[in-house]
Write a protein that holds these residues in place. Sequence first.
Motif, mmCIF file in Angstrom:
data_model
loop_
_atom_site.group_PDB
_atom_site.id
_atom_site.type_symbol
_atom_site.label_atom_id
_atom_site.label_comp_id
_atom_site.label_asym_id
_atom_site.label_seq_id
_atom_site.Cartn_x
_atom_site.Cartn_y
_atom_site.Cartn_z
ATOM 1 N N ALA A 22 0.831 -1.202 0.000
ATOM 2 C CA ALA A 22 0.000 0.000 0.000
ATOM 3 C C ALA A 22 0.866 1.252 0.000
ATOM 4 C CB ALA A 22 -0.940 -0.006 1.196
ATOM 5 N N ALA A 23 1.947 1.260 0.795
ATOM 6 C CA ALA A 23 2.846 2.422 0.842
ATOM 7 C C ALA A 23 3.517 2.628 -0.497
ATOM 8 C CB ALA A 23 3.885 2.235 1.942
ATOM 9 N N SER A 24 3.933 1.556 -1.141
ATOM 10 C CA SER A 24 4.599 1.714 -2.434
ATOM 11 C C SER A 24 3.621 2.235 -3.487
ATOM 12 C CB SER A 24 5.255 0.407 -2.878
ATOM 13 O OG SER A 24 4.284 -0.573 -3.129
ATOM 14 N N LEU A 25 2.353 1.833 -3.415
ATOM 15 C CA LEU A 25 1.360 2.358 -4.342
ATOM 16 C C LEU A 25 1.151 3.853 -4.137
ATOM 17 C CD1 LEU A 25 -1.319 -0.485 -4.406
ATOM 18 C CD2 LEU A 25 0.305 0.124 -6.201
ATOM 19 N N LEU A 26 1.160 4.298 -2.899
ATOM 20 C CA LEU A 26 1.017 5.724 -2.625
ATOM 21 C C LEU A 26 2.192 6.505 -3.205
ATOM 22 C CD1 LEU A 26 -0.374 5.728 1.010
ATOM 23 C CD2 LEU A 26 -1.548 6.469 -1.059
ATOM 24 N N LEU A 27 3.390 5.913 -3.135
ATOM 25 C CA LEU A 27 4.570 6.602 -3.647
ATOM 26 C C LEU A 27 4.517 6.785 -5.158
ATOM 27 C CD1 LEU A 27 7.401 4.912 -1.542
ATOM 28 C CD2 LEU A 27 6.509 7.243 -1.326
ATOM 29 N N VAL A 28 3.863 5.882 -5.876
ATOM 30 C CA VAL A 28 3.797 6.016 -7.326
ATOM 31 C C VAL A 28 2.509 6.700 -7.773
ATOM 32 C CG1 VAL A 28 5.327 4.073 -7.814
ATOM 33 C CG2 VAL A 28 2.874 3.677 -7.662
ATOM 34 N N GLY A 29 1.712 7.176 -6.840
ATOM 35 C CA GLY A 29 0.543 7.951 -7.194
ATOM 36 C C GLY A 29 -0.670 7.140 -7.563
ATOM 37 N N CYS A 30 -0.756 5.910 -7.130
ATOM 38 C CA CYS A 30 -1.905 5.077 -7.469
ATOM 39 C C CYS A 30 -2.801 4.857 -6.273
ATOM 40 C CB CYS A 30 -1.436 3.715 -8.000
ATOM 41 S SG CYS A 30 -0.504 3.840 -9.520
ATOM 42 N N GLY A 31 -2.504 5.444 -5.166
ATOM 43 C CA GLY A 31 -3.244 5.151 -3.954
ATOM 44 C C GLY A 31 -4.486 5.995 -3.803
ATOM 45 N N PRO A 32 -5.271 5.667 -2.791
ATOM 46 C CA PRO A 32 -6.485 6.429 -2.529
ATOM 47 C C PRO A 32 -6.139 7.855 -2.130
ATOM 48 C CG PRO A 32 -6.080 4.844 -0.777
ATOM 49 C CD PRO A 32 -5.051 4.602 -1.843
ATOM 50 N N GLY A 33 -6.996 8.788 -2.512
ATOM 51 C CA GLY A 33 -6.773 10.182 -2.161
ATOM 52 C C GLY A 33 -5.922 10.911 -3.181
ATOM 53 N N GLU A 34 -5.282 10.200 -4.061
ATOM 54 C CA GLU A 34 -4.454 10.810 -5.103
ATOM 55 C C GLU A 34 -5.373 11.248 -6.237
ATOM 56 O OE1 GLU A 34 -0.910 12.038 -6.861
ATOM 57 O OE2 GLU A 34 -1.128 11.148 -4.890
ATOM 58 N N ASP A 35 -5.347 12.514 -6.599
ATOM 59 C CA ASP A 35 -6.185 13.012 -7.685
ATOM 60 C C ASP A 35 -5.479 12.806 -9.014
ATOM 61 O OD1 ASP A 35 -8.206 13.835 -6.024
ATOM 62 O OD2 ASP A 35 -7.421 15.866 -5.803
ATOM 63 N N ALA A 36 -6.082 11.996 -9.860
ATOM 64 C CA ALA A 36 -5.567 11.810 -11.214
ATOM 65 C C ALA A 36 -6.017 13.005 -12.034
ATOM 66 C CB ALA A 36 -6.120 10.523 -11.807
ATOM 67 N N PRO A 37 -5.219 13.423 -13.003
ATOM 68 C CA PRO A 37 -5.650 14.562 -13.816
ATOM 69 C C PRO A 37 -6.953 14.220 -14.537
ATOM 70 C CG PRO A 37 -3.631 13.572 -14.705
ATOM 71 C CD PRO A 37 -3.958 12.868 -13.432
ATOM 72 N N ALA A 38 -7.870 15.177 -14.503
ATOM 73 C CA ALA A 38 -9.163 14.952 -15.157
ATOM 74 C C ALA A 38 -8.971 14.963 -16.664
ATOM 75 C CB ALA A 38 -10.142 16.048 -14.750
ATOM 76 N N PRO A 39 -9.612 14.040 -17.369
ATOM 77 C CA PRO A 39 -9.486 14.042 -18.823
ATOM 78 C C PRO A 39 -10.138 15.300 -19.395
ATOM 79 C CG PRO A 39 -11.145 12.467 -18.126
ATOM 80 C CD PRO A 39 -10.486 12.999 -16.888
ATOM 81 N N VAL A 40 -9.535 15.846 -20.444
ATOM 82 C CA VAL A 40 -10.079 17.036 -21.082
ATOM 83 C C VAL A 40 -11.254 16.570 -21.941
ATOM 84 C CG1 VAL A 40 -9.594 18.954 -22.621
ATOM 85 C CG2 VAL A 40 -7.825 18.130 -21.082
ATOM 86 N N PRO A 41 -12.446 17.124 -21.719
ATOM 87 C CA PRO A 41 -13.617 16.631 -22.436
ATOM 88 C C PRO A 41 -13.649 17.087 -23.895
ATOM 89 C CG PRO A 41 -14.219 18.517 -21.106
ATOM 90 C CD PRO A 41 -12.768 18.197 -20.801
ATOM 91 N N PHE A 42 -14.514 16.437 -24.659
ATOM 92 C CA PHE A 42 -14.811 16.837 -26.027
ATOM 93 C C PHE A 42 -15.718 18.051 -25.951
ATOM 94 C CE2 PHE A 42 -17.849 16.720 -29.533
ATOM 95 C CZ PHE A 42 -16.991 16.741 -30.620
ATOM 96 N N THR A 43 -15.476 19.058 -26.754
ATOM 97 C CA THR A 43 -16.381 20.203 -26.809
ATOM 98 C C THR A 43 -16.940 20.318 -28.211
ATOM 99 O OG1 THR A 43 -14.614 21.781 -27.336
ATOM 100 C CG2 THR A 43 -15.139 21.469 -25.008
ATOM 101 N N GLU A 44 -18.179 20.733 -28.299
ATOM 102 C CA GLU A 44 -18.878 20.883 -29.574
ATOM 103 C C GLU A 44 -18.497 22.207 -30.235
ATOM 104 O OE1 GLU A 44 -20.823 18.919 -31.328
ATOM 105 O OE2 GLU A 44 -20.899 17.313 -29.863
ATOM 106 N N LEU A 45 -18.675 22.243 -31.525
ATOM 107 C CA LEU A 45 -18.532 23.457 -32.311
ATOM 108 C C LEU A 45 -19.607 24.439 -31.859
ATOM 109 C CD1 LEU A 45 -17.185 24.695 -34.919
ATOM 110 C CD2 LEU A 45 -19.125 23.739 -36.149
ATOM 111 N N THR A 46 -19.232 25.709 -31.654
ATOM 112 C CA THR A 46 -20.171 26.723 -31.189
ATOM 113 C C THR A 46 -20.094 27.942 -32.089
ATOM 114 O OG1 THR A 46 -19.757 25.993 -28.914
ATOM 115 C CG2 THR A 46 -20.851 28.110 -29.196
ATOM 116 N N ALA A 47 -21.240 28.395 -32.560
ATOM 117 C CA ALA A 47 -21.290 29.610 -33.374
ATOM 118 C C ALA A 47 -21.075 30.823 -32.472
ATOM 119 C CB ALA A 47 -22.622 29.717 -34.079
#
Length: 149
Positions: A22-47
């Motif tokens: 569990a400690a080693s997972l926290l060190l590599v950023g896979c543990g609970p509480g670690e915020d993964a970067p949010a994926p950038v969503p698809f946006t529609e064409l806007t006039a």
Amino acid sequence: MSIEGHSTRDRRLAPRACAMVAASLLLVGCGPGEDAPAPVPFTELTAVETPPPAYPPELACDDVGGRVILRVTVGLDGTPSIVEVAQSSRTAALDHAAQEAVRTWRFRPATRGGQPLEKTIQVPVTFTPPALRPDVCFALDEQRNRNEL
């Protein structure tokens, strides 16, 4: 002494081994509480800017209307790169006026993963004759009468 096939020593090491994993997972950023970067969503064409087309005065005066459907490819910079008639109004002047207007339109491009995308859309443009005859029609009528003489 053995419980379910494990010695007392094995049972004592198991919690320590789990804690180390569990400690080693926290060190590599896979543990609970670690915020993964949010994926950038698809946006529609806007006039953004869509000024209406200029209604050809002679057609407005003659009570001619119609609907043209344009196929518009919007480039990465948000400007129309291709403007084609997909379905004609059957009046060349209306088709041309619609194309000229849409070429000046501006869009916020569609994006995927934060990168702009080229996108093709269909744009209907409807020309409805004015309810009240424009003043320019009287001058046009006079000019037409002179040309007939």
